[in-house]
Design an enzyme around this catalytic site. Structure first.
Site, PDB file in Angstrom:
ATOM      1  CB  SER A 598      -0.898   0.012   1.236  1.00  0.00           C
ATOM      2  OG  SER A 598      -1.577   1.252   1.358  1.00  0.00           O
ATOM      3  CE1 TYR A 611      -4.087  -2.226   4.802  1.00  0.00           C
ATOM      4  CE2 TYR A 611      -3.427   0.057   4.492  1.00  0.00           C
ATOM      5  CZ  TYR A 611      -3.822  -1.159   3.963  1.00  0.00           C
ATOM      6  OH  TYR A 611      -3.945  -1.299   2.599  1.00  0.00           O
TER       7      TYR A 611
END
Length: 730
Positions: A598, A611
């Site tokens: 990401s 995350y």
């Protein structure tokens, strides 16, 4: 004349008058073809022809003319429709005979044979573009309205016996005439025409080493005659069945199913790598009782070395299989690999000698000398092809060959097609022309691509993207039902057959659905085991599975979020990569792996600590795996940003929460997709390109990374974020 026994034991009677009687004559022919092809005991995939001579109105003169409708080249009886049939003026076909008689002769065949196929197009009725079969003259010259030409195992068994002519008269009581082996074409059709003229009371002809042709004045009667021919042959073989003494009895015992699975999981990738020194192959495994009875027998080596008989068989299976002299109760994996390596080397030497001995001045160049069928006592049969469909049909054809040998040995003695005749079929100019006409293979046509997270979002889009390039796609997901939906979509679009673990996965098609929990090594191992059994190995692994959990002020709960995030987003990629690498190393074929990280890995912000840091760790995992797996495997990653569309990370409640957070106007009654669009447009405005990021964008990057176009790129993370400048590398 039609035949219908009181009971059919060896074929299925599928004709339904209430269906057939409502069809026009051409559709009735298609119907007859489909019900014949629906029973594989009647004819093999792609084999056989059916025809009908029908009166049609000439489009120019309006006159009634006789037209031969015959299944065209490359069609399959089971699935054929009207478009798969050629239509030719009967009168013009008869006129071609004069042209044929004027062709010069060669020493080993008529030079006019191959020329005749090109002449068929001059006989086309209504400009029908369907290419005519090489068997067209056989249907034309027999003066009957309806003709079936088939390749049933029971009939070929009799046609492959050393005393096949005498058996023809005995089995069918004079209702079938006999014609010795001739290569299909005009000359063979002329011999059949003469045989029919001399024997007006016969209902068909047995073609030595090949199959049979039968006819009738009505379509239903022709169908019933076909069934009678096959049923009669099968019953005769059944009467002489040798039971436990079949193939000389059993020399070896079969391994247990768990032992076979464990052995094949180790052996198949090794075999695939050794076979794929020029081009890659895909496998189909057969370990059913019929196959094991043959490979375990005393006669298996002798019979397999003789080679196959029917031309349809060895066009797929080659002149003969590779029999590995493996003792399942004494030999281990290392011995199996050693014996396979030695056998493969000798097979290639023998095949090259076969080519050099039999080649003609105009023969096409020698093809890959590797075997397409491997027989292993105690284990079964492994068939190989350029894709799953081809390897599955190859397995089917060698199973047909086994049944032919069984029947022939039960009633007499099996004989194979003479070597030179076999070569002339395998390297026939017309067959070579078919190969040359085939479209170029797609980029991933021979690849097995494992997509983890294929149930939705980026994973589903990636599965569709690589399938469009010809890949065999393993749709893996924590939720099996979601994976099954994706696999079913691909199967519907690209081919027959879908495999799910535990349901005969070896006979699957272009996609399979598997469940996997990437945080558990045994789950990942089980998944890859199923993949190897289905296709023989792996080429590319793409991990799109990931997890995002919003954090709050409850630090105890955040600890759990941290553990879970790292387990899925980091450890999961490591577990998948380390298990895949075991297979890649056994194959020794270049592979590639793509992880999904990401842009959050490079952007610090509040509310997604677990995350973001797990994705940062995943970025470095890519680099570590690239170093560890080099030089055989390239490892890269794609880094998305805020892919809202179709993502499980953006359920409705998170979308609403984000809209509220950014003060974006919305109505609670709006559809979820509408809300997602609003949020995606908002995120798009924060990027340089001002466009929403979609799963298809990520799928394109994933495809690029495995396509070979970036073969010298490894250890890299490619951002697909629309141009999020906060994530630029510094």
């Amino acid at each position: 004349m039609g035949y219908r026994p009181v009971e059919y034991k060896h074929v299925n009677y599928l004709w339904e008058d209430d269906v057939a009687d409502k069809l026009d004559p051409v559709d009735n022919l298609v119907y007859r073809s489909n019900v014949l092809g629906a029973d594989q005991r009647i004819t093999n995939t792609g084999g056989g022809n059916t025809s009908a001579k029908l009166m049609e109105s000439d489009p120019l003169t309006g006159e009634q003319v006789e037209v031969l409708w015959v299944k065209g080249s490359g069609g399959d009886l089971r699935t054929s429709n009207k478009d798969n049939f050629s239509s030719l003026y009967s009168g013009k076909l008869q006129a071609l005979d004069t042209f044929y008689q004027q062709q010069p002769e060669k020493g080993y065949k008529s030079a006019g044979e191959d020329t005749m196929v090109g002449m068929f197009k001059h006989c086309n009725f209504c400009l029908n573009p369907r290419a005519s079969s090489i068997d067209t003259p056989l249907h034309s010259m027999i003066a009957e309205k309806h003709i079936d030409h088939l390749h049933p195992n029971a009939v070929i068994a009799i046609a492959s016996c050393k005393d096949q002519e005498a058996l023809t008269a005995k089995v069918w009581q004079g209702k079938l005439a006999y014609v010795p082996w001739m290569r299909p074409g005009w000359e063979a059709a002329k011999v059949c025409e003469d045989t029919y003229a001399k024997n007006p009371d016969i209902d068909g002809i047995l073609l030595g080493q090949h199959g049979h042709t039968n006819w009738a004045s009505e379509s239903k009667s022709c169908y019933e005659t076909s069934l009678w021919v096959i049923e009669t042959a099968a019953r005769y073989i059944e009467q002489h069945d040798k039971g436990d003494k079949t193939f000389g009895g059993q020399q070896h015992q079969s391994l247990g199913s768990d032992d076979v699975t464990a052995l094949l999981y180790q052996f198949l990738p090794t075999a695939r790598g050794l076979l794929s020194d020029k081009v890659k192959f895909v496998a189909t495994v057969q370990s059913d009782a019929t196959t094991l009875r043959f490979v375990n027998s005393f006669d298996a080596k002798r019979l397999s070395d003789l080679g196959t008989s029917c031309p349809d068989h060895f066009l797929r299976t080659k002149i003969k299989p590779l029999f590995v002299d493996f003792d399942p109760l004494k030999d281990d994996l290392a011995t199996l690999v050693s014996k396979f390596k030695a056998g493969l080397a000798q097979y290639r030497i023998d095949y090259t000698a076969y080519y050099e001995q039999c080649k003609r001045p105009d023969s096409p160049p020698m093809r890959d000398p590797s075997p397409t069928v491997i027989l292993i006592p105690g284990v079964g049969l492994i068939a190989w092809g350029k894709n799953k469909s081809e390897s599955r049909v190859t397995a089917e054809f060698y199973n047909c060959a086994i049944e032919v040998m069984r029947g022939a040995e039960a009633i007499s003695e099996y004989t194979a097609l003479p070597v030179q005749e076999a070569f002339d079929i395998e390297y026939w100019a017309l067959e070579e022309a078919k190969l040359q006409r085939m479209p170029a293979e797609k980029t991933l046509a021979r690849n097995v691509v494992v997509v983890i997270g294929a149930g939705d979002g980026i994973g589903k889009a990636t599965a569709h993207r690589v399938a469009a390039e010809g890949a065999h796609v393993v749709c893996a997901d924590l939720r099996l039902e979601a994976a099954q939906v994706t696999a079913a979509e691909l199967t519907k679009k690209y081919g027959q057959g879908i495999g799910v673990a535990g349901t005969g996965i070896s006979n699957c098609g272009p996609a399979i659905a598997l469940s996997v929990d990437i945080t558990k090594r045994n789950s990942v191992q089980n998944m890859f085991e199923q993949v190897v059994l289905a296709y023989g190995g792996i080429d590319n692994v793409i991990v799109t599975a990931g997890v995002f959990m919003a954090e709050g002020e409850d630090y105890d709960r955040n600890d759990e979020i941290f553990d879970f995030s790292f387990a899925v987003n980091v450890k999961g990629g490591y577990v998948v990569g380390s298990e895949a690498n075991k297979i890649w190393q056994r194959q020794n074929i270049k592979g590639s792996m793509v992880l999904t990280t990401s842009v959050n890995a490079a952007v610090s912000k509040k509310g997604s600590l677990a995350y973001d840091t797990s994705k940062a760790a995943a970025n470095h995992l890519v680099r570590e795996l690239a170093v560890s797996f080099a030089p055989l495997v390239n490892v890269n990653a794609l880094a998305p940003a805020t892919v809202v569309q179709g993502s499980t990370m953006f359920p409705r409640d998170r979308v609403i929460s984000s809209l509220s957070k950014y003060n974006i106007a919305f109505n609670e009654s709006e559809e979820t997709d509408s809300l997602r669009t609003k949020l995606a447009e908002f995120y798009a405005q924060r990027t340089l390109t001002k466009q929403p990021i979609t799963p298809a964008d990520q799928a394109e990057a994933a495809y690029l990374l495995i396509s070979g176009q970036l073969s010298k790129t490894t250890g890299q993370v490619i951002s697909v974020d629309g141009g999020l400048h906060e994530a630029f590398l510094r």
